[in-house]
Design an enzyme around this catalytic site. Sequence first.
Site, PDB file in Angstrom:
ATOM      1  N   GLY A  40       0.864  -1.193   0.000  1.00  0.00           N
ATOM      2  CA  GLY A  40       0.000   0.000   0.000  1.00  0.00           C
ATOM      3  C   GLY A  40       0.891   1.230   0.000  1.00  0.00           C
ATOM      4  CE  LYS A  69       3.256   6.091  14.413  1.00  0.00           C
ATOM      5  NZ  LYS A  69       2.055   5.752  13.776  1.00  0.00           N
ATOM      6  CB  SER A  82       6.314   8.092  13.066  1.00  0.00           C
ATOM      7  OG  SER A  82       5.612   9.315  12.978  1.00  0.00           O
ATOM      8  CD  GLU A 120      -0.133  11.750  14.148  1.00  0.00           C
ATOM      9  OE1 GLU A 120       1.000  11.256  14.026  1.00  0.00           O
ATOM     10  OE2 GLU A 120      -1.136  11.243  13.605  1.00  0.00           O
ATOM     11  CG  HIS A 173       4.295   9.442  17.483  1.00  0.00           C
ATOM     12  ND1 HIS A 173       3.379   9.380  16.444  1.00  0.00           N
ATOM     13  CD2 HIS A 173       5.236  10.339  17.103  1.00  0.00           C
ATOM     14  CE1 HIS A 173       3.774  10.196  15.480  1.00  0.00           C
ATOM     15  NE2 HIS A 173       4.891  10.786  15.844  1.00  0.00           N
TER      16      HIS A 173
HETATM   17  O1  LIG Z   1       3.247   8.854  12.723  1.00  0.00           O
HETATM   18  C1  LIG Z   1       2.643   8.814  11.673  1.00  0.00           C
HETATM   19  O2  LIG Z   1       3.167   8.749  10.562  1.00  0.00           O
HETATM   20  C2  LIG Z   1       1.168   8.887  11.747  1.00  0.00           C
HETATM   21  O3  LIG Z   1       0.701   8.792  13.065  1.00  0.00           O
HETATM   22  C3  LIG Z   1       0.532   7.812  10.953  1.00  0.00           C
HETATM   23  O4  LIG Z   1       0.756   6.599  11.581  1.00  0.00           O
HETATM   24  C4  LIG Z   1      -0.891   8.166  10.619  1.00  0.00           C
HETATM   25  O5  LIG Z   1      -1.103   9.516  10.755  1.00  0.00           O
HETATM   26  C5  LIG Z   1      -1.926   7.470  11.392  1.00  0.00           C
HETATM   27  O6  LIG Z   1      -2.136   6.231  10.794  1.00  0.00           O
HETATM   28  C6  LIG Z   1      -3.234   8.209  11.313  1.00  0.00           C
HETATM   29  O7  LIG Z   1      -3.900   7.936  12.439  1.00  0.00           O
HETATM   30  P1  LIG Z   1      -5.378   8.426  12.630  1.00  0.00           P
HETATM   31  O8  LIG Z   1      -6.175   7.819  11.517  1.00  0.00           O
HETATM   32  O9  LIG Z   1      -5.778   7.856  13.959  1.00  0.00           O
HETATM   33  O10 LIG Z   1      -5.370   9.898  12.571  1.00  0.00           O
END
Ligand SMILES: O=C(O)[C@H](O)[C@@H](O)[C@H](O)[C@H](O)COP(=O)(O)O
Length: 298
Positions: A9, A171, A121, A178, A174
Amino acid sequence: MEIGIVGLGKMGMNLAFNLKDHGYDVKGLDLSEAALAAAKKEGVATFTNLEELTASFNGRRIIWLMLPAGEPTEKVLEQLLPLLSAKDIVVEGGNSNYKDSVRRANTFAEADISYFDCGTSGGISGARNDACLMIGGDKEVFASIEQLFKDIAIENGYLYAGASGSGHFLKMVHNGIEYGMMQAIGEGFQVVEQSNYDFDLAEVARVWNHGSVVRSWLMEIAEAQFRQSPKLADYRGVVAASGEAKWTVETALEMDVPVPTIALSLFMRNLSQEDDSFSAKVVSALRNGFGGHEIVKK
Ligand SMILES: O=C(O)[C@H](O)[C@@H](O)[C@H](O)[C@H](O)COP(=O)(O)O
């Protein structure tokens, strides 16, 4: 070094290309013909099933899963286990719940297969060029493949986090952070946008990205988005939540750690999915009941 990527993907494909750039012998598996064709074009050997993928290795297998968390990852791991041999290595780079990672690592350990949970990430660009990786699993085996993580990560962008589950635990937290950061940025820009001043939001983000305390990748993304669509007029304020912030809140509750900002950020996303919440209707009805306050009718 041979490495198999299961799941081509957005993240898996770019990870495969990143590995290819670093001289790895990359094998990719996906169900989508378009993904397989795109991978093949860049020199990735392609496979449509786990049997052929696992049989194609000359020595120790390293299989990196980059699949949606939950059922898809669980199913592939179940199918993969009997196809692997002792000393093979599995790296699971999706956004899995750390408790699932601990359970899976124990299952694979029974067959003497090392299992690493790898919080990944940095989004698509990170996977392609400079990932940030948080890795949990056996320390000695990690040392034997550390170069792999070093190669695909940004400088200083990988961490051996500790025992199984620790990578996905980090993660998870994290992503909770976020959510809070994104919510705060969203709220701040709403105040800016609705003020009596005629601010150019892209310019506001631009100046905040130069020397301010809140300069960040998220602010850079905000700047780029406002340049494309100055008031985001064509966007609807509906925001999905994949699960990790929810797990952060659940874990914090289990630990009696207060995480009000992360929890509220999650609830705001949940609320954004509702056009007209039932709870607000109830509050409106109650307020009308005791105070005769007006109900806004449809
Ligand atoms: O660190 C990262 O690159 C992000 O966190 C990534 O993993 C992505 O943004 C999440 O999959 C979205 O998560 P949500 O759908 O919960 O916003």
